[in-house]
Design a protein around this motif. Structure first.
Motif, mmCIF file in Angstrom:
data_model
loop_
_atom_site.group_PDB
_atom_site.id
_atom_site.type_symbol
_atom_site.label_atom_id
_atom_site.label_comp_id
_atom_site.label_asym_id
_atom_site.label_seq_id
_atom_site.Cartn_x
_atom_site.Cartn_y
_atom_site.Cartn_z
ATOM 1 N N ILE A 138 0.680 -1.182 0.015
ATOM 2 C CA ILE A 138 -0.127 -0.112 -0.062
ATOM 3 C C ILE A 138 0.838 1.238 0.083
ATOM 4 C CG2 ILE A 138 -1.604 1.314 1.328
ATOM 5 C CD1 ILE A 138 -2.754 -1.192 2.292
ATOM 6 N N PHE A 139 2.145 1.182 0.871
ATOM 7 C CA PHE A 139 2.639 2.529 1.091
ATOM 8 C C PHE A 139 3.417 2.619 -0.475
ATOM 9 C CE2 PHE A 139 7.256 3.643 1.318
ATOM 10 C CZ PHE A 139 7.110 5.010 1.900
ATOM 11 N N LEU A 140 4.103 1.647 -1.288
ATOM 12 C CA LEU A 140 4.650 1.508 -2.349
ATOM 13 C C LEU A 140 3.873 2.111 -3.712
ATOM 14 C CD1 LEU A 140 7.302 -1.164 -2.038
ATOM 15 C CD2 LEU A 140 7.805 1.395 -1.996
ATOM 16 N N ALA A 144 -6.181 1.603 7.491
ATOM 17 C CA ALA A 144 -5.955 0.508 6.910
ATOM 18 C C ALA A 144 -6.743 -0.564 6.643
ATOM 19 C CB ALA A 144 -4.929 -0.270 8.079
ATOM 20 N N PRO A 145 -6.803 -1.431 5.555
ATOM 21 C CA PRO A 145 -7.909 -2.266 5.048
ATOM 22 C C PRO A 145 -7.857 -3.199 6.125
ATOM 23 C CG PRO A 145 -5.449 -2.673 4.104
ATOM 24 C CD PRO A 145 -5.256 -1.437 4.788
ATOM 25 N N LYS A 146 -9.290 -3.943 6.056
ATOM 26 C CA LYS A 146 -9.681 -5.021 7.189
ATOM 27 C C LYS A 146 -8.591 -5.950 7.037
ATOM 28 C CE LYS A 146 -13.170 -8.007 8.601
ATOM 29 N NZ LYS A 146 -14.483 -8.450 8.282
ATOM 30 N N THR A 160 -4.181 2.679 10.909
ATOM 31 C CA THR A 160 -3.945 3.606 9.907
ATOM 32 C C THR A 160 -2.630 2.952 9.232
ATOM 33 O OG1 THR A 160 -3.015 5.109 11.431
ATOM 34 C CG2 THR A 160 -5.451 5.306 10.798
ATOM 35 N N ILE A 161 -2.315 3.624 8.100
ATOM 36 C CA ILE A 161 -1.141 3.575 7.395
ATOM 37 C C ILE A 161 -0.560 4.886 6.929
ATOM 38 C CG2 ILE A 161 0.184 2.458 5.491
ATOM 39 C CD1 ILE A 161 -2.136 0.374 5.490
#
Length: 252
Positions: free
Chosen positions: A94-96, A128-130, A144-145
């Motif tokens: 998700i970050f990248l 953040a996703p489940k 969270t992210i």
């Protein structure tokens, strides 16, 4: 070693938010989350410094230690199991992916994550996703992210980009412009949430919204802003659906 370009992925620290940071070090390491996971899991470690001089380290989970291990120099990942590509649903993925979505050249993300050292960016927290099998305990905060929502200067650039940060632009815009911008985002959020409800059985859990919107809005430049809006109770209570804040559910 494994490619770090999100185009090759497959589906599947102290908190900071709304801040300008400089990436000081980026490497892969085994991390035990303060002794909670022993012996640890492979993560992307990003050390950064805020404008105020605060030093922050964020670890992004990559996946199972049965599949991945940091390279000897920490600059890359080595496949040690059956997996051949990182998952987009991992925190690292998700970050990248967000990084590429806001303008970091995907072709620069090869096998060496240290390419990110020197990046100057604006970062925000997104829900953040489940995750299947992870149950929220009483008193736990929503996970969270931390992701990049704007690149100010790429590592190899000598000067910052001649762009105005969204945050700064909002401060200098008129109240009318701000209201119109918020209204447009709210309308988009309502549109996509209503569509998700209609495609299902008419009921949707609030905790499932981030992951579903993340996938639905994959190419939408407003994705992060919409996800943030969609997780706000005041917004959900005012929507064209019935929102039960106690149960955390939306119903058409």
């Amino acid at each position: 070693m494994i490619s770090l370009n999100p185009e090759t992925f497959v589906e599947g620290g102290g908190l900071i938010d709304d801040a300008k940071v400089t990436f000081d070090e980026c490497s892969f390491e085994m991390f035990d989350y303060g002794g909670k996971i022993v012996p640890g899991v492979p993560t992307l470690k990003v050390s950064m410094t805020t404008e105020d001089g605060d030093e922050v380290t964020q670890n992004y989970s990559v996946g199972s230690p049965k599949d991945w291990a940091p390279s000897e120099d920490g600059k890359g990942l080595v496949a040690v199991g059956k997996a051949t590509a990182l998952r987009l649903s991992s925190n690292c993925g998700i970050f990248l992916q967000n990084l590429v979505d806001v303008g970091f050249p995907a072709d620069k993300l090869g096998e060496d994550i240290s390419i990110l050292k020197g990046l100057v960016a604006h970062v925000i927290q997104i829900p953040a996703p489940k995750r299947a099998g992870l149950k929220k305990k009483e008193g736990d905060f929503e996970k969270t992210i931390l992701v990049v929502d704007e690149i100010i200067k790429l590592p190899w650039e000598k000067k910052s980009k001649k762009t105005t940060k969204a945050k700064a632009k909002a401060k200098t815009s008129t109240k009318t412009e701000e209201a119109e911008g918020d209204s447009d985002l709210n309308a988009k959020a309502i549109e996509h949430i209503t569509k998700l409800l209609a495609e299902g059985d008419g009921t949707l859990a609030k905790k499932d919204l981030p992951a579903k919107l993340f996938t639905t809005l994959k190419t939408d430049p407003d994705r992060n802003a919409i996800i943030k809006i969609a997780f706000d109770d005041e917004f959900l209570e005012a929507g064209p659906w019935t929102y039960n804040s106690g149960e955390g559910t939306l119903t058409l």
